[in-house]
Scaffold this motif. Structure first.
Motif, PDB file in Angstrom:
ATOM      1  N   SER A   9       0.845  -1.188   0.000  1.00 48.94           N
ATOM      2  CA  SER A   9       0.000   0.000   0.000  1.00 48.94           C
ATOM      3  C   SER A   9       0.883   1.241   0.000  1.00 48.94           C
ATOM      4  CB  SER A   9      -0.937  -0.001   1.212  1.00 48.94           C
ATOM      5  OG  SER A   9      -0.198  -0.052   2.424  1.00 48.94           O
ATOM      6  N   GLY A  10       0.303   2.307  -0.486  1.00 49.40           N
ATOM      7  CA  GLY A  10       1.053   3.548  -0.586  1.00 49.40           C
ATOM      8  C   GLY A  10       0.453   4.402  -1.683  1.00 49.40           C
ATOM      9  N   ARG A  11       1.235   5.338  -2.177  1.00 49.83           N
ATOM     10  CA  ARG A  11       0.727   6.243  -3.202  1.00 49.83           C
ATOM     11  C   ARG A  11       1.287   5.880  -4.560  1.00 49.83           C
ATOM     12  NH1 ARG A  11       2.183  12.042  -1.837  1.00 49.83           N
ATOM     13  NH2 ARG A  11       3.600  11.180  -0.280  1.00 49.83           N
ATOM     14  N   GLN A  12       0.457   6.010  -5.571  1.00 51.95           N
ATOM     15  CA  GLN A  12       0.907   5.831  -6.946  1.00 51.95           C
ATOM     16  C   GLN A  12       0.757   7.155  -7.687  1.00 51.95           C
ATOM     17  OE1 GLN A  12      -1.595   1.980  -7.204  1.00 51.95           O
ATOM     18  NE2 GLN A  12      -0.177   1.912  -8.941  1.00 51.95           N
ATOM     19  N   ALA A  13       1.638   7.376  -8.625  1.00 53.21           N
ATOM     20  CA  ALA A  13       1.610   8.636  -9.362  1.00 53.21           C
ATOM     21  C   ALA A  13       0.749   8.487 -10.618  1.00 53.21           C
ATOM     22  CB  ALA A  13       3.023   9.037  -9.746  1.00 53.21           C
ATOM     23  N   ASP A  14       0.268   9.630 -11.123  1.00 49.00           N
ATOM     24  CA  ASP A  14      -0.428   9.638 -12.399  1.00 49.00           C
ATOM     25  C   ASP A  14       0.534   9.210 -13.502  1.00 49.00           C
ATOM     26  OD1 ASP A  14      -2.609  10.671 -11.085  1.00 49.00           O
ATOM     27  OD2 ASP A  14      -2.064  12.762 -11.529  1.00 49.00           O
ATOM     28  N   PRO A  15      -0.018   8.611 -14.572  1.00 50.50           N
ATOM     29  CA  PRO A  15       0.855   8.168 -15.670  1.00 50.50           C
ATOM     30  C   PRO A  15       1.707   9.297 -16.244  1.00 50.50           C
ATOM     31  CG  PRO A  15      -1.358   7.303 -15.941  1.00 50.50           C
ATOM     32  CD  PRO A  15      -1.416   8.245 -14.782  1.00 50.50           C
ATOM     33  N   GLU A  16       1.158  10.508 -16.299  1.00 47.47           N
ATOM     34  CA  GLU A  16       1.942  11.614 -16.890  1.00 47.47           C
ATOM     35  C   GLU A  16       3.111  12.037 -15.994  1.00 47.47           C
ATOM     36  OE1 GLU A  16      -2.002  13.482 -15.480  1.00 47.47           O
ATOM     37  OE2 GLU A  16      -1.321  11.610 -16.356  1.00 47.47           O
ATOM     38  N   PHE A  17       3.009  11.704 -14.702  1.00 46.90           N
ATOM     39  CA  PHE A  17       4.128  11.979 -13.788  1.00 46.90           C
ATOM     40  C   PHE A  17       5.167  10.871 -13.856  1.00 46.90           C
ATOM     41  CE2 PHE A  17       6.373  11.546  -9.790  1.00 46.90           C
ATOM     42  CZ  PHE A  17       6.646  12.854  -9.394  1.00 46.90           C
ATOM     43  N   PHE A  18       4.700   9.650 -14.025  1.00 49.61           N
ATOM     44  CA  PHE A  18       5.575   8.487 -13.877  1.00 49.61           C
ATOM     45  C   PHE A  18       6.383   8.225 -15.150  1.00 49.61           C
ATOM     46  CE2 PHE A  18       6.638   3.961 -13.403  1.00 49.61           C
ATOM     47  CZ  PHE A  18       7.284   4.040 -12.192  1.00 49.61           C
ATOM     48  N   ARG A  19       7.326   9.092 -15.413  1.00 53.71           N
ATOM     49  CA  ARG A  19       8.191   8.963 -16.585  1.00 53.71           C
ATOM     50  C   ARG A  19       9.475   9.740 -16.334  1.00 53.71           C
ATOM     51  NH1 ARG A  19       7.699  13.683 -19.500  1.00 53.71           N
ATOM     52  NH2 ARG A  19       8.632  12.724 -21.321  1.00 53.71           N
ATOM     53  N   PHE A  20      10.486   9.394 -17.103  1.00 52.96           N
ATOM     54  CA  PHE A  20      11.765  10.111 -17.036  1.00 52.96           C
ATOM     55  C   PHE A  20      11.889  11.073 -18.206  1.00 52.96           C
ATOM     56  CE2 PHE A  20      15.237   8.942 -14.070  1.00 52.96           C
ATOM     57  CZ  PHE A  20      14.525   8.097 -13.229  1.00 52.96           C
ATOM     58  N   GLU A  21      12.244  12.283 -17.907  1.00 55.10           N
ATOM     59  CA  GLU A  21      12.639  13.221 -18.947  1.00 55.10           C
ATOM     60  C   GLU A  21      14.074  12.868 -19.361  1.00 55.10           C
ATOM     61  OE1 GLU A  21      11.415  16.301 -21.365  1.00 55.10           O
ATOM     62  OE2 GLU A  21      10.270  15.411 -19.723  1.00 55.10           O
ATOM     63  N   GLU A  22      14.366  12.951 -20.648  1.00 51.70           N
ATOM     64  CA  GLU A  22      15.691  12.568 -21.131  1.00 51.70           C
ATOM     65  C   GLU A  22      16.264  13.694 -21.975  1.00 51.70           C
ATOM     66  OE1 GLU A  22      15.828   8.531 -22.427  1.00 51.70           O
ATOM     67  OE2 GLU A  22      17.654   8.836 -23.602  1.00 51.70           O
ATOM     68  N   ARG A  23      17.479  14.107 -21.633  1.00 44.87           N
ATOM     69  CA  ARG A  23      18.122  15.225 -22.336  1.00 44.87           C
ATOM     70  C   ARG A  23      19.577  14.893 -22.633  1.00 44.87           C
ATOM     71  NH1 ARG A  23      14.666  19.806 -21.476  1.00 44.87           N
ATOM     72  NH2 ARG A  23      12.645  18.795 -21.671  1.00 44.87           N
ATOM     73  N   SER A  24      20.145  15.621 -23.590  1.00 46.28           N
ATOM     74  CA  SER A  24      21.554  15.410 -23.915  1.00 46.28           C
ATOM     75  C   SER A  24      22.443  16.496 -23.305  1.00 46.28           C
ATOM     76  CB  SER A  24      21.744  15.352 -25.434  1.00 46.28           C
ATOM     77  OG  SER A  24      21.249  16.533 -26.017  1.00 46.28           O
ATOM     78  N   GLU A  25      21.812  17.467 -22.609  1.00 48.84           N
ATOM     79  CA  GLU A  25      22.582  18.492 -21.895  1.00 48.84           C
ATOM     80  C   GLU A  25      21.989  18.682 -20.516  1.00 48.84           C
ATOM     81  OE1 GLU A  25      22.547  22.074 -24.182  1.00 48.84           O
ATOM     82  OE2 GLU A  25      23.961  21.286 -25.681  1.00 48.84           O
ATOM     83  N   LEU A  26      22.831  19.052 -19.581  1.00 50.13           N
ATOM     84  CA  LEU A  26      22.362  19.289 -18.223  1.00 50.13           C
ATOM     85  C   LEU A  26      21.357  20.444 -18.212  1.00 50.13           C
ATOM     86  CD1 LEU A  26      25.820  18.861 -16.545  1.00 50.13           C
ATOM     87  CD2 LEU A  26      23.803  17.486 -15.974  1.00 50.13           C
ATOM     88  N   ASP A  27      20.266  20.251 -17.497  1.00 52.18           N
ATOM     89  CA  ASP A  27      19.222  21.269 -17.379  1.00 52.18           C
ATOM     90  C   ASP A  27      18.752  21.235 -15.921  1.00 52.18           C
ATOM     91  OD1 ASP A  27      16.806  22.654 -17.193  1.00 52.18           O
ATOM     92  OD2 ASP A  27      16.160  22.075 -19.213  1.00 52.18           O
ATOM     93  N   TYR A  28      19.249  22.193 -15.146  1.00 52.35           N
ATOM     94  CA  TYR A  28      19.031  22.120 -13.704  1.00 52.35           C
ATOM     95  C   TYR A  28      17.600  22.452 -13.292  1.00 52.35           C
ATOM     96  CZ  TYR A  28      23.997  21.601 -13.906  1.00 52.35           C
ATOM     97  OH  TYR A  28      25.245  21.131 -14.213  1.00 52.35           O
ATOM     98  N   GLY A  29      16.867  23.121 -14.181  1.00 54.27           N
ATOM     99  CA  GLY A  29      15.454  23.348 -13.895  1.00 54.27           C
ATOM    100  C   GLY A  29      14.713  22.026 -13.741  1.00 54.27           C
ATOM    101  N   LEU A  30      15.116  21.043 -14.544  1.00 54.80           N
ATOM    102  CA  LEU A  30      14.473  19.726 -14.451  1.00 54.80           C
ATOM    103  C   LEU A  30      14.821  19.033 -13.132  1.00 54.80           C
ATOM    104  CD1 LEU A  30      15.080  18.527 -18.123  1.00 54.80           C
ATOM    105  CD2 LEU A  30      12.916  19.311 -17.127  1.00 54.80           C
ATOM    106  N   VAL A  31      16.045  19.262 -12.656  1.00 56.26           N
ATOM    107  CA  VAL A  31      16.439  18.681 -11.359  1.00 56.26           C
ATOM    108  C   VAL A  31      15.620  19.331 -10.243  1.00 56.26           C
ATOM    109  CG1 VAL A  31      18.352  18.270  -9.765  1.00 56.26           C
ATOM    110  CG2 VAL A  31      18.756  18.225 -12.245  1.00 56.26           C
ATOM    111  N   LEU A  32      15.422  20.641 -10.345  1.00 55.40           N
ATOM    112  CA  LEU A  32      14.596  21.311  -9.340  1.00 55.40           C
ATOM    113  C   LEU A  32      13.158  20.796  -9.369  1.00 55.40           C
ATOM    114  CD1 LEU A  32      17.049  23.028  -8.756  1.00 55.40           C
ATOM    115  CD2 LEU A  32      15.593  25.055  -8.818  1.00 55.40           C
ATOM    116  N   ASP A  33      12.697  20.439 -10.564  1.00 51.10           N
ATOM    117  CA  ASP A  33      11.362  19.826 -10.648  1.00 51.10           C
ATOM    118  C   ASP A  33      11.299  18.546  -9.812  1.00 51.10           C
ATOM    119  OD1 ASP A  33      10.387  21.765 -12.349  1.00 51.10           O
ATOM    120  OD2 ASP A  33      10.495  20.518 -14.156  1.00 51.10           O
ATOM    121  N   VAL A  34      12.358  17.749  -9.863  1.00 52.66           N
ATOM    122  CA  VAL A  34      12.385  16.512  -9.061  1.00 52.66           C
ATOM    123  C   VAL A  34      12.419  16.868  -7.573  1.00 52.66           C
ATOM    124  CG1 VAL A  34      13.622  14.368  -8.573  1.00 52.66           C
ATOM    125  CG2 VAL A  34      13.548  15.243 -10.919  1.00 52.66           C
ATOM    126  N   LEU A  35      13.251  17.826  -7.220  1.00 52.20           N
ATOM    127  CA  LEU A  35      13.365  18.246  -5.815  1.00 52.20           C
ATOM    128  C   LEU A  35      12.028  18.747  -5.262  1.00 52.20           C
ATOM    129  CD1 LEU A  35      16.770  20.156  -5.692  1.00 52.20           C
ATOM    130  CD2 LEU A  35      16.076  18.320  -4.129  1.00 52.20           C
TER     131      LEU A  35
END
Ligand SMILES: [Fe+2]
Length: 278
Positions: A9-35
């Motif tokens: 038991s616990g929480r499950q995320a919506d399908p649109e949340f449950f994915r990895f963003e993939e980039r070829s350059e560092l983008d720290y805004g995306l890291v802040l999104d995770v934080l």
């Protein structure tokens, strides 16, 4: 209790949340999104300069502080707070601090590049990143690890929250991260084959942890118990840096050869402070 019979038991995320963003350059805004709990994870492909990968990896294998324990994941330099008192962790961290620094200070080190970038992004919102502390003592700056465990998983399914509930670590500021989101960071400097990141769409709650007897460790969850939930398997290659919400159960699947990563965990303790530990 037979864990395979336990319905997690616990929480499950919506399908649109449950994915990895993939980039070829560092983008720290995306890291802040995770934080901030706004996305599951992000992977930056091939962003560690080849010379830095090589030098950091060589320093790791040559380190006099490198430890190896059978059945554990498995060669490492650094200290980890999992399942021990804060006092023990901080003492161990101090003992290896110079050796950890020697590894992560390799020229072009992704540890420095990444943290500088996260810190600059945080500054836009009046916050900053530092290594966690307690009574003037510091957490380990990083844990550098290489896996060589056999089986379905080279790192068994677990989550990174339970270990922050240990009463033996009461008063250690990392426990305040539980009020926010927990972000695991990994930087792969050496990779042969396999060793995907596996992550399941379940953030277990305390009832489940209690039923499994893993309230303070968050390890292990069995593949059988996790089979009910959607999973992602993400190829990890040399040069990749990735960050994800460590409250979701995750693992590393079978790998051959060396898979060496620089890792730490981080999270907000308040609106202005992000701390990291290992
Ligand atoms: Fe983890």
């Amino acid at each position: 209790m037979q864990q395979s019979k336990v319905r997690l038991s616990g929480r499950q995320a919506d399908p649109e949340f449950f994915r990895f963003e993939e980039r070829s350059e560092l983008d720290y805004g995306l890291v802040l999104d995770v934080l901030h709990g706004r996305r599951l994870g992000v992977i930056f492909r091939d962003v560690i300069p080849p010379a830095a990968r090589k030098e950091l990896t060589e320093r790791f294998w040559a380190s006099p502080a490198r430890q190896h324990r059978e059945g554990e994941p498995s060669h490492y330099v650094g200290a980890y707070h999992w399942n021990k008192s804060a006092d023990t962790y901080l003492r161990e961290a101090a003992e290896v601090a110079d050796h950890v620094q020697e590894v992560i200070d390799a020229p072009g080190s992704p540890w420095h590049t990444f943290r500088r970038g996260v810190n600059e992004a945080l500054r836009q919102e009046g916050a900053s990143l530092r290594v966690a502390e307690m009574d003037g003592r510091s957490a380990s700056a990083a844990l550098i690890r290489a896996w060589d465990k056999e089986g379905d998983f080279s790192l068994d399914p677990h989550e990174d929250e339970a270990q922050c509930k240990d009463a033996r670590q009461a008063g250690f500021e990392i426990q305040r991260v539980l009020e926010h989101d927990i972000c695991a960071v990994n930087m792969c400097t050496e990779h042969t084959a396999g060793g995907r990141l596996v992550i399941w769409n379940i953030r277990p709650d305390d009832a489940t942890r209690h039923a499994l007897g893993i309230e303070l460790t968050g390890l292990p969850y069995t593949a059988e118990a996790l089979a009910d939930f959607e999973e992602l398997r993400l190829d990890i290659r040399e040069g990749d840096v990735y960050a994800f919400n460590g409250a979701f159960v995750h693992a590393v699947d079978a790998n051959t050869g060396n898979r060496t990563t620089v890792s730490f965990i981080m999270g907000f303790t308040d609106a202005h402070t992000v701390v990291s530990w290992t």
